[in-house]
Design a protein around this motif. Sequence first.
Motif, PDB file in Angstrom:
ATOM      1  N   UNK A  26       0.846  -1.192   0.000  1.00  0.00           N
ATOM      2  CA  UNK A  26       0.000   0.000   0.000  1.00  0.00           C
ATOM      3  C   UNK A  26       0.883   1.244   0.000  1.00  0.00           C
ATOM      4  N   UNK A  27       0.406   2.294  -0.654  1.00  0.00           N
ATOM      5  CA  UNK A  27       1.053   3.611  -0.577  1.00  0.00           C
ATOM      6  C   UNK A  27       0.209   4.498   0.313  1.00  0.00           C
ATOM      7  N   UNK A  28       0.858   5.176   1.238  1.00  0.00           N
ATOM      8  CA  UNK A  28       0.183   6.071   2.159  1.00  0.00           C
ATOM      9  C   UNK A  28       0.570   7.502   1.810  1.00  0.00           C
ATOM     10  N   UNK A  61       0.867   4.227  15.345  1.00  0.00           N
ATOM     11  CA  UNK A  61       0.544   2.840  15.684  1.00  0.00           C
ATOM     12  C   UNK A  61      -0.862   2.480  15.213  1.00  0.00           C
ATOM     13  N   UNK A  62      -1.795   3.417  15.362  1.00  0.00           N
ATOM     14  CA  UNK A  62      -3.173   3.176  14.934  1.00  0.00           C
ATOM     15  C   UNK A  62      -3.266   3.086  13.418  1.00  0.00           C
ATOM     16  N   UNK A  63      -2.608   3.996  12.724  1.00  0.00           N
ATOM     17  CA  UNK A  63      -2.607   3.963  11.255  1.00  0.00           C
ATOM     18  C   UNK A  63      -2.020   2.651  10.758  1.00  0.00           C
ATOM     19  N   UNK A  64      -0.895   2.276  11.326  1.00  0.00           N
ATOM     20  CA  UNK A  64      -0.239   1.038  10.907  1.00  0.00           C
ATOM     21  C   UNK A  64      -1.138  -0.171  11.160  1.00  0.00           C
ATOM     22  N   UNK A  65      -1.794  -0.215  12.316  1.00  0.00           N
ATOM     23  CA  UNK A  65      -2.671  -1.346  12.635  1.00  0.00           C
ATOM     24  C   UNK A  65      -3.871  -1.393  11.691  1.00  0.00           C
ATOM     25  N   UNK A  66      -4.417  -0.228  11.356  1.00  0.00           N
ATOM     26  CA  UNK A  66      -5.558  -0.199  10.432  1.00  0.00           C
ATOM     27  C   UNK A  66      -5.170  -0.726   9.058  1.00  0.00           C
ATOM     28  N   UNK A 118       8.924   4.710  10.515  1.00  0.00           N
ATOM     29  CA  UNK A 118       8.026   4.166  11.530  1.00  0.00           C
ATOM     30  C   UNK A 118       7.081   3.102  10.983  1.00  0.00           C
ATOM     31  N   UNK A 119       7.177   2.828   9.692  1.00  0.00           N
ATOM     32  CA  UNK A 119       6.302   1.850   9.057  1.00  0.00           C
ATOM     33  C   UNK A 119       7.126   0.717   8.469  1.00  0.00           C
ATOM     34  N   UNK A 120       6.529  -0.473   8.333  1.00  0.00           N
ATOM     35  CA  UNK A 120       7.258  -1.592   7.719  1.00  0.00           C
ATOM     36  C   UNK A 120       7.547  -1.319   6.252  1.00  0.00           C
ATOM     37  N   UNK A 121       8.446  -2.113   5.683  1.00  0.00           N
ATOM     38  CA  UNK A 121       8.909  -1.876   4.320  1.00  0.00           C
ATOM     39  C   UNK A 121       7.811  -2.024   3.276  1.00  0.00           C
TER      40      UNK A 121
END
Length: 261
Positions: free
Chosen positions: A27-29, A247-252, A48-51
């Motif tokens: 995904x692109x954010x 953390x919330x964005x990443x989990x979503x 702060x996000x996975x690769x």
Amino acid sequence: MNRTATTRATRAHGWIVGARRPAAPSVRLFCLPYAGGGASAYAAWPALFPDDIDVCPVELPGRLTRWSENAFAQAEPLVQALATALEGELDVPYALFGHSMGALLAFELARALRGRGAAEPRVLFVSGGPAPQLPRRLPLIHDQPDDVVVARLRDLGAVPEDVYAEPELLELLMPTIRADFSVVETYTHRPEPPLGCPVVAFAGTQDREVPPDQVAPWHEQTTGGFTRHVLPGDHFFVHSARTALVDTVRAELDRPERKEQ
């Protein structure tokens, strides 16, 4: 903001700061800034996000890497220009995040891309922005004298304090700042069918600019599910509560049902 020239990599004709991930992301954010801000507001986010999540800070005209361009003063032409610039970046699923003015732009960008036949975002993240259908409750300032605009900036905390000690720098920034305020203040909501993607909203406990009750009505803009998170902090909780927010964005984005869309 800083007028110093920068050699940061850009893409999408300068609208995105940073190089693409080496491998195809899941995904692109796309991250849209608040009024007076730029892509630098999200400079720390990629780490702060996975690769597999390609974090794409958006640089609007009139700042940092785009000082030679005039800032847009209205939302619609800005959104249409951004939608055109991002056409080559939609080869994988995408999500949108925006704070304050950026929340409004992210919402209208999702609708503009839908209107062009593109897929909707996997998730629309709106942070510190009132629901777009609500009537404006704050006075207009984009066309007011400089001292009024500066007072508003200080109240918001949108510009680093050291900028106010440099009148020449502040003078250089004022056209872009006024344009950003105009984007929000001249915006007129046009009803359209709700988005089908989930909307995840964030509010600050001490945000006097956009209190949590101004964020709750975002639920009317989606049929895909709505969640609101209230985080500690004032209007710029996007920085002070960054860990919890990211953390919330990443989990979503990592939720299985999000990936299946």
